[in-house]
Scaffold this motif. Sequence first.
Motif, mmCIF file in Angstrom:
data_model
loop_
_atom_site.group_PDB
_atom_site.id
_atom_site.type_symbol
_atom_site.label_atom_id
_atom_site.label_comp_id
_atom_site.label_asym_id
_atom_site.label_seq_id
_atom_site.Cartn_x
_atom_site.Cartn_y
_atom_site.Cartn_z
ATOM 1 N N ASP A 114 0.825 -1.207 0.000
ATOM 2 C CA ASP A 114 0.000 0.000 0.000
ATOM 3 C C ASP A 114 0.862 1.262 0.000
ATOM 4 N N LEU A 115 1.996 1.208 0.710
ATOM 5 C CA LEU A 115 2.903 2.353 0.715
ATOM 6 C C LEU A 115 3.394 2.654 -0.694
ATOM 7 N N ILE A 116 3.745 1.618 -1.429
ATOM 8 C CA ILE A 116 4.208 1.814 -2.809
ATOM 9 C C ILE A 116 3.076 2.318 -3.684
ATOM 10 N N GLN A 117 1.881 1.778 -3.514
ATOM 11 C CA GLN A 117 0.737 2.228 -4.309
ATOM 12 C C GLN A 117 0.476 3.720 -4.091
ATOM 13 N N GLN A 118 0.637 4.162 -2.868
ATOM 14 C CA GLN A 118 0.338 5.555 -2.539
ATOM 15 C C GLN A 118 1.473 6.500 -2.931
ATOM 16 N N ARG A 119 2.707 6.092 -2.647
ATOM 17 C CA ARG A 119 3.827 7.010 -2.817
ATOM 18 C C ARG A 119 4.464 6.918 -4.199
ATOM 19 N N CYS A 120 4.588 5.738 -4.734
ATOM 20 C CA CYS A 120 5.293 5.560 -6.015
ATOM 21 C C CYS A 120 4.579 4.509 -6.863
ATOM 22 N N PRO A 121 3.401 4.838 -7.384
ATOM 23 C CA PRO A 121 2.596 3.862 -8.121
ATOM 24 C C PRO A 121 3.184 3.447 -9.456
ATOM 25 N N TYR A 122 4.184 4.177 -9.938
ATOM 26 C CA TYR A 122 4.786 3.834 -11.234
ATOM 27 C C TYR A 122 6.188 3.274 -11.037
ATOM 28 N N LEU A 123 6.369 2.491 -9.992
ATOM 29 C CA LEU A 123 7.664 1.927 -9.663
ATOM 30 C C LEU A 123 7.940 0.645 -10.441
ATOM 31 N N PHE A 124 6.885 -0.125 -10.750
ATOM 32 C CA PHE A 124 7.038 -1.411 -11.407
ATOM 33 C C PHE A 124 6.315 -1.403 -12.750
ATOM 34 N N ALA A 125 7.040 -1.735 -13.810
ATOM 35 C CA ALA A 125 6.469 -1.769 -15.150
ATOM 36 C C ALA A 125 5.583 -3.002 -15.323
ATOM 37 N N THR A 126 4.641 -2.895 -16.231
ATOM 38 C CA THR A 126 3.708 -4.004 -16.471
ATOM 39 C C THR A 126 4.266 -5.045 -17.420
ATOM 40 N N ARG A 127 5.350 -4.740 -18.138
ATOM 41 C CA ARG A 127 5.934 -5.676 -19.097
ATOM 42 C C ARG A 127 7.430 -5.828 -18.866
ATOM 43 N N PRO A 128 7.988 -6.981 -19.232
ATOM 44 C CA PRO A 128 9.439 -7.163 -19.172
ATOM 45 C C PRO A 128 10.098 -6.655 -20.454
ATOM 46 N N VAL A 129 11.409 -6.719 -20.469
ATOM 47 C CA VAL A 129 12.202 -6.343 -21.639
ATOM 48 C C VAL A 129 13.057 -7.537 -22.046
ATOM 49 N N PHE A 130 13.200 -7.721 -23.358
ATOM 50 C CA PHE A 130 14.014 -8.812 -23.886
ATOM 51 C C PHE A 130 15.316 -8.250 -24.459
ATOM 52 N N VAL A 131 16.425 -8.934 -24.182
ATOM 53 C CA VAL A 131 17.749 -8.515 -24.644
ATOM 54 C C VAL A 131 18.484 -9.740 -25.170
ATOM 55 N N SER A 132 19.228 -9.557 -26.255
ATOM 56 C CA SER A 132 19.947 -10.678 -26.849
ATOM 57 C C SER A 132 21.121 -11.101 -25.981
ATOM 58 N N GLN A 133 21.514 -12.362 -26.114
ATOM 59 C CA GLN A 133 22.672 -12.868 -25.397
ATOM 60 C C GLN A 133 23.922 -12.073 -25.754
ATOM 61 N N ALA A 134 24.031 -11.680 -27.015
ATOM 62 C CA ALA A 134 25.213 -10.937 -27.463
ATOM 63 C C ALA A 134 25.319 -9.594 -26.743
ATOM 64 N N ASN A 135 24.208 -8.898 -26.601
ATOM 65 C CA ASN A 135 24.252 -7.606 -25.922
ATOM 66 C C ASN A 135 24.436 -7.754 -24.418
ATOM 67 N N THR A 176 12.582 8.870 5.168
ATOM 68 C CA THR A 176 11.168 8.493 5.053
ATOM 69 C C THR A 176 10.461 9.240 3.933
ATOM 70 N N GLN A 177 11.056 10.342 3.451
ATOM 71 C CA GLN A 177 10.456 11.111 2.377
ATOM 72 C C GLN A 177 11.074 10.795 1.014
ATOM 73 N N GLN A 178 12.048 9.906 0.976
ATOM 74 C CA GLN A 178 12.673 9.549 -0.295
ATOM 75 C C GLN A 178 11.724 8.682 -1.126
ATOM 76 N N TYR A 179 11.789 8.886 -2.436
ATOM 77 C CA TYR A 179 10.897 8.135 -3.332
ATOM 78 C C TYR A 179 11.105 6.625 -3.177
ATOM 79 N N LEU A 180 12.350 6.201 -2.978
ATOM 80 C CA LEU A 180 12.636 4.773 -2.857
ATOM 81 C C LEU A 180 12.715 4.319 -1.397
ATOM 82 N N TYR A 181 12.056 5.028 -0.493
ATOM 83 C CA TYR A 181 12.013 4.609 0.901
ATOM 84 C C TYR A 181 11.509 3.170 1.062
ATOM 85 N N PRO A 182 10.531 2.725 0.255
ATOM 86 C CA PRO A 182 10.119 1.322 0.399
ATOM 87 C C PRO A 182 11.278 0.344 0.223
#
Length: 580
Positions: free
Chosen positions: A53-74, A203-209
Amino acid sequence: MTDNITGLSIAANLSSGADSIELLNSECFCLSLDTKALKQALESEIGQPGLFDLIQQRCPYLFATRPVFVSQANMARMEQVVHAIESVVALPAYREEILGDSPHIASHNPGGAKGVFFGYDFHVTEGGFGLIEINTNAGGAMLNAVLARAHRACCPAIEKMVAAQNKSSILEDEIVAMFRQEWSLSGHERALRSIAIVDENPTQQYLYPEFLLFQQLFQRHGLEVVIADPSEFTLHEGVLKHGKMNIDLVYNRLTDFPLSEPASATLREAYLQNAIVLTPNPQAHALFADKRNLVLLSDPIRLQALGVSKATQDILLAAIPHTEIVLPENAERLWQKRRGLFFKPFAGFGGRAAYRGDKLTKRVWKEILAGGYIAQALVIPGRRVISDLEPAQVLKFDLRNYTYDDKVQWVAARLYQGQTTNFRTLDGGFAPVYEGPIDPSEIICSTSPESDNEFPHIGCHNDAGCTESVVQHETRLFLIEEDTVKPLEHDFYLALVRGKSTAPEFAGRRFMLVDWYLRLVCCQPETVVNETCSWLVFDAEGRLDFNAAHEIDVETVPTEAHWVQLKELVFGAVAVSNTK
């Protein structure tokens, strides 16, 4: 994962090489954030009650809804760049040159401590590659360990990828071992007993959670932990104290890198007296994170003069975009070429005061010319399409390599809109990174991810006119005010979030926003895969007021009557009555 042709997966278009990675980032939607698994991880497995709930209230855009794909070479190339830079920093000639032009405290011997959680940030596409910057107090590692537990897949190939690469529990063990290693490297024979997690007004830092997650992790391993502002400490007879607690090690999250602010005075003195292990420390920042170092690392003449090997030079010059200090003598040339440049302050962090050249105004340019900036050749970030709805929503991403002592511990993505990463983007934030290629024959979206959602059988599909079970997903939004539930059009919501639209009819009001991520079969809603609830507050002119929403200390829990209305809006009254 869907294609525009009914019944087909994207496998027909997918090769096993670089093109497959681009296609996965453009058309793969079968991995999504499971908010119930996320809440379980945050509140039961590795966190504490109320953290979700703390994250939902303070930083609701902390976790993306999709992953990212990267090649083995990169992935391998990023690791190669990390090793190359670490080898240069180890050269006595490099250290002498850099430390000679750094604050005096950077020359203080940190006593063997290497510095925890370096962050090497890259822009990577299958057609472009560049190291953007290095940070020595990179946040997000614990958050990404949580996130790895909360993404779900439906394709067999993707499911294998997730299972093979989910090493979150290993990362947690490595984190604790890393801090104990910092203590041992500093010459201490007894076991580490206590850690202070330090940031300005924490306690006021965005990444306090995340601070709370670290506290829980360390306490589970028998360590005494405090989260504190730097001004809260005292130094008594060579011992740093927080109240009655003796501090062995300080996990330094301050952006006062040279400890020059008055609030940091006690920490600074304790560090100079070797009364504590400080990690990361001012010397690490000077050697790795000062943006001026990128000027040297992208200059073949200076690298040659330092005695850097030809092989290492080749790696660095191919990976680090050309960088130079902004000076009066090159100002006119840089202004003319600004559209291909990015400008950053020497000691910048978190994208603050950093500007794309094509967005510069004359006013900002004057501030840059006042001194303390580098100009870096622009490297285009990656792109991730996060929905198959029209128009497609496309976010940028960078890749952060968390490292310790020349070893890559974890790679995470950060999805965003705007000039730099910001954690203010709908559907953006930290995202898992999955390494390809994968077997194209296994890519078929024929099953949905298993879910613990509360409505697994509502609206079951039974359309005699649909000859194939074509699976799709979509997001639907709803506003709740008192006893009323009403749909909110998704594109309009995006326009509100981006500040491109207002809602005068909602001026001065607050709503509970319900976000349902639905599984559709033959275009009909079948089940709720994920659900999130948060507050929306509108100011007097009908604009979204994010600060006011974050300050609401009331849990977002719809009533049973709300649930009935939501189900009827999505599945219809008949379908809902059949489930009772």
